[in-house]
Design a protein around this motif. Structure first.
Motif, PDB file in Angstrom:
ATOM      1  N   HIS A   9       0.826  -1.211   0.000  1.00  0.00           N
ATOM      2  CA  HIS A   9       0.000   0.000   0.000  1.00  0.00           C
ATOM      3  C   HIS A   9       0.859   1.259   0.000  1.00  0.00           C
ATOM      4  N   ARG A  10       1.940   1.261   0.768  1.00  0.00           N
ATOM      5  CA  ARG A  10       2.803   2.443   0.807  1.00  0.00           C
ATOM      6  C   ARG A  10       3.430   2.735  -0.551  1.00  0.00           C
ATOM      7  N   ARG A  11       3.683   1.694  -1.336  1.00  0.00           N
ATOM      8  CA  ARG A  11       4.387   1.853  -2.601  1.00  0.00           C
ATOM      9  C   ARG A  11       3.469   1.934  -3.821  1.00  0.00           C
ATOM     10  N   HIS A  12       2.181   1.827  -3.605  1.00  0.00           N
ATOM     11  CA  HIS A  12       1.255   1.815  -4.743  1.00  0.00           C
ATOM     12  C   HIS A  12       0.067   2.740  -4.489  1.00  0.00           C
ATOM     13  N   ARG A  13       0.361   3.970  -4.131  1.00  0.00           N
ATOM     14  CA  ARG A  13      -0.703   4.923  -3.813  1.00  0.00           C
ATOM     15  C   ARG A  13      -1.309   5.565  -5.056  1.00  0.00           C
ATOM     16  N   PHE A  14      -0.656   5.348  -6.210  1.00  0.00           N
ATOM     17  CA  PHE A  14      -1.157   5.945  -7.449  1.00  0.00           C
ATOM     18  C   PHE A  14      -1.386   4.858  -8.492  1.00  0.00           C
ATOM     19  N   CYS A  15      -2.364   5.098  -9.341  1.00  0.00           N
ATOM     20  CA  CYS A  15      -2.742   4.134 -10.371  1.00  0.00           C
ATOM     21  C   CYS A  15      -1.607   3.976 -11.376  1.00  0.00           C
ATOM     22  N   ALA A  16      -1.216   2.749 -11.642  1.00  0.00           N
ATOM     23  CA  ALA A  16      -0.156   2.487 -12.615  1.00  0.00           C
ATOM     24  C   ALA A  16      -0.647   2.661 -14.049  1.00  0.00           C
ATOM     25  N   ASN A  17      -1.961   2.758 -14.218  1.00  0.00           N
ATOM     26  CA  ASN A  17      -2.525   2.910 -15.556  1.00  0.00           C
ATOM     27  C   ASN A  17      -2.622   4.375 -15.976  1.00  0.00           C
ATOM     28  N   CYS A  18      -3.114   5.251 -15.060  1.00  0.00           N
ATOM     29  CA  CYS A  18      -3.322   6.651 -15.428  1.00  0.00           C
ATOM     30  C   CYS A  18      -2.610   7.639 -14.526  1.00  0.00           C
ATOM     31  N   GLY A  19      -2.078   7.189 -13.407  1.00  0.00           N
ATOM     32  CA  GLY A  19      -1.328   8.063 -12.517  1.00  0.00           C
ATOM     33  C   GLY A  19      -2.150   8.765 -11.454  1.00  0.00           C
ATOM     34  N   ALA A  20      -3.453   8.607 -11.467  1.00  0.00           N
ATOM     35  CA  ALA A  20      -4.310   9.252 -10.468  1.00  0.00           C
ATOM     36  C   ALA A  20      -4.174   8.534  -9.118  1.00  0.00           C
ATOM     37  N   PRO A  21      -4.476   9.220  -8.011  1.00  0.00           N
ATOM     38  CA  PRO A  21      -4.450   8.546  -6.706  1.00  0.00           C
ATOM     39  C   PRO A  21      -5.435   7.382  -6.677  1.00  0.00           C
ATOM     40  N   SER A  22      -5.030   6.283  -6.076  1.00  0.00           N
ATOM     41  CA  SER A  22      -5.920   5.130  -5.920  1.00  0.00           C
ATOM     42  C   SER A  22      -6.351   5.040  -4.462  1.00  0.00           C
ATOM     43  N   ARG A  23      -7.366   4.239  -4.199  1.00  0.00           N
ATOM     44  CA  ARG A  23      -7.884   4.112  -2.840  1.00  0.00           C
ATOM     45  C   ARG A  23      -7.957   2.650  -2.434  1.00  0.00           C
ATOM     46  N   VAL A  24      -7.894   2.408  -1.141  1.00  0.00           N
ATOM     47  CA  VAL A  24      -7.966   1.061  -0.588  1.00  0.00           C
ATOM     48  C   VAL A  24      -9.387   0.520  -0.720  1.00  0.00           C
ATOM     49  N   SER A  25      -9.518  -0.733  -1.141  1.00  0.00           N
ATOM     50  CA  SER A  25     -10.832  -1.374  -1.205  1.00  0.00           C
ATOM     51  C   SER A  25     -10.683  -2.856  -0.881  1.00  0.00           C
ATOM     52  N   SER A  26     -11.788  -3.573  -0.913  1.00  0.00           N
ATOM     53  CA  SER A  26     -11.813  -5.018  -0.669  1.00  0.00           C
ATOM     54  C   SER A  26     -11.064  -5.392   0.606  1.00  0.00           C
ATOM     55  N   ALA A  27     -11.390  -4.685   1.697  1.00  0.00           N
ATOM     56  CA  ALA A  27     -10.826  -4.965   3.026  1.00  0.00           C
ATOM     57  C   ALA A  27      -9.309  -4.834   3.054  1.00  0.00           C
ATOM     58  N   GLY A  28      -8.765  -4.027   2.131  1.00  0.00           N
ATOM     59  CA  GLY A  28      -7.328  -3.797   2.094  1.00  0.00           C
ATOM     60  C   GLY A  28      -6.587  -4.642   1.095  1.00  0.00           C
ATOM     61  N   TRP A  29      -7.285  -5.494   0.347  1.00  0.00           N
ATOM     62  CA  TRP A  29      -6.633  -6.427  -0.578  1.00  0.00           C
ATOM     63  C   TRP A  29      -6.713  -5.980  -2.033  1.00  0.00           C
ATOM     64  N   ARG A  30      -7.116  -4.726  -2.245  1.00  0.00           N
ATOM     65  CA  ARG A  30      -7.183  -4.191  -3.603  1.00  0.00           C
ATOM     66  C   ARG A  30      -7.101  -2.676  -3.514  1.00  0.00           C
ATOM     67  N   ARG A  31      -6.610  -2.059  -4.573  1.00  0.00           N
ATOM     68  CA  ARG A  31      -6.672  -0.610  -4.687  1.00  0.00           C
ATOM     69  C   ARG A  31      -7.428  -0.273  -5.973  1.00  0.00           C
TER      70      ARG A  31
END
Length: 319
Positions: free
Chosen positions: A139-161
């Motif tokens: 989570h610390r290393r993947h705070r931004f979307c690798a596809n478009c660069g926008a900020p991503s958010r935690v979902s699926s109880a922490g197992w997805r962004r």
């Protein structure tokens, strides 16, 4: 009851949690488990687990009442439930919480390597906190979307962004690493890196590359680092390695020659060791003061299996 195998003693290998992946998407269910009075928590301040010292023992689990005083976490991950049905979460707080830890008697921040090396928590808890550490690192290393660069958010109880900008979903990744002993007769090939403790030698290792099999990676890494060509490759065991999130794939390989050419960009030294030498290194009695990695690392168990020449672990074609 969780099942034990012969490799449960390897650090981080024993993790008895029911991960309950089928309910991670159910926000109401996860929220209800989060509020249960019996729920327990791992706490992380920055990248460091927080432990409570109780005399000569250390406790990594905290209660609802204890975590309520810490405020809103940066990340909140539902890890699953134990055999008794108790839910377990991992909570991450920023490094500023280090001051809080220092001010509260009995609390300590401690690196995961030190916890494992010193054997401060039982093996099942070490495996669970190792998994939590790997997830929080992701989570610390993947705070931004690798596809478009926008900020991503935690979902699926922490197992997805999730990325709300482009709709992409991102899942945790594990980096496969091969770690292996090349064997020639009664000797095995070990190397050392400059960062190792003085006198310590270990199994060679390297990342698996895209489009490559485990066997090919074993042969390539040995050849690249020492110029030793290998043939038969045999799988031994694996180990989750949460630094930050790798899977160590332990193997043996039959060496076809013995003339070493060290790749000094990777290694400080590499040499052949007899089985008798490895026995002494494991026991701490090597005449040159040479040593091996500690028992929490899979390299130790590769060397132990070689030293003991255990039937069934080393294929006959490696003789």
């Amino acid at each position: 009851m969780y099942l034990l195998d012969r490799f449960s003693a390897i650090g981080f290998n024993l993790n008895p949690l029911d991960r309950m992946s089928e309910v991670r998407h159910d926000e109401d269910y996860v929220a209800a488990r989060r509020r249960e009075a019996s729920t327990q928590f791992f706490l992380f301040a920055g990248e460091m687990p927080v432990l409570r010292a109780r005399g000569d023992t250390f406790e990594p689990l905290f209660t609802q009442g204890e975590v309520a005083e810490w405020g809103e976490p940066l990340a909140d991950i539902f890890l699953g439930q134990g055999e008794d049905g108790t839910a377990l979460f991992a909570l991450a707080f920023d490094e500023a919480c280090a001051d809080r830890v220092a001010a509260e008697p009995g609390l300590e921040m401690m690196g995961l390597r030190s916890i494992a090396l010193r054997g401060l928590v039982p093996p099942p808890l070490l495996g669970e906190i190792g998994g939590a550490n790997a997830m929080l690192n992701w989570h610390r290393r993947h705070r931004f979307c690798a596809n478009c660069g926008a900020p991503s958010r935690v979902s699926s109880a922490g197992w997805r962004r999730d990325c709300d900008a482009c709709g992409a979903q991102h899942f945790p990744r594990v980096d496969p690493v091969v770690i292996m002993l090349a064997i020639h007769g009664d000797r095995c090939l070990l190397g050392r890196q400059p960062r190792f403790a003085a006198g310590m030698y270990s199994a060679l290792a390297g990342f698996l590359e895209p489009g490559e099999t485990i066997e090919a990676a074993v042969r390539r890494e040995i050849r690249e680092e020492t110029a030793i060509a290998c043939a038969d490759v045999s799988y031994f065991a694996s180990q989750p390695w949460p630094f930050p999130s790798s899977l160590m794939i332990g193997c043996f390989a039959r060496a076809l020659d013995t003339d070493i050419v060290v790749d000094t960009t990777e290694l400080e030294d590499a040499r052949w060791f007899t089985r008798a030498e490895v026995v002494d290194m494991l026991a701490g009695t090597h005449p040159e003061g040479l040593s091996t990695p500690k028992p929490y690392a899979i390299a130790y168990h590769l060397l132990k299996a070689f030293a003991e020449d255990l039937p069934g672990l080393l294929p006959s074609n490696l003789a």
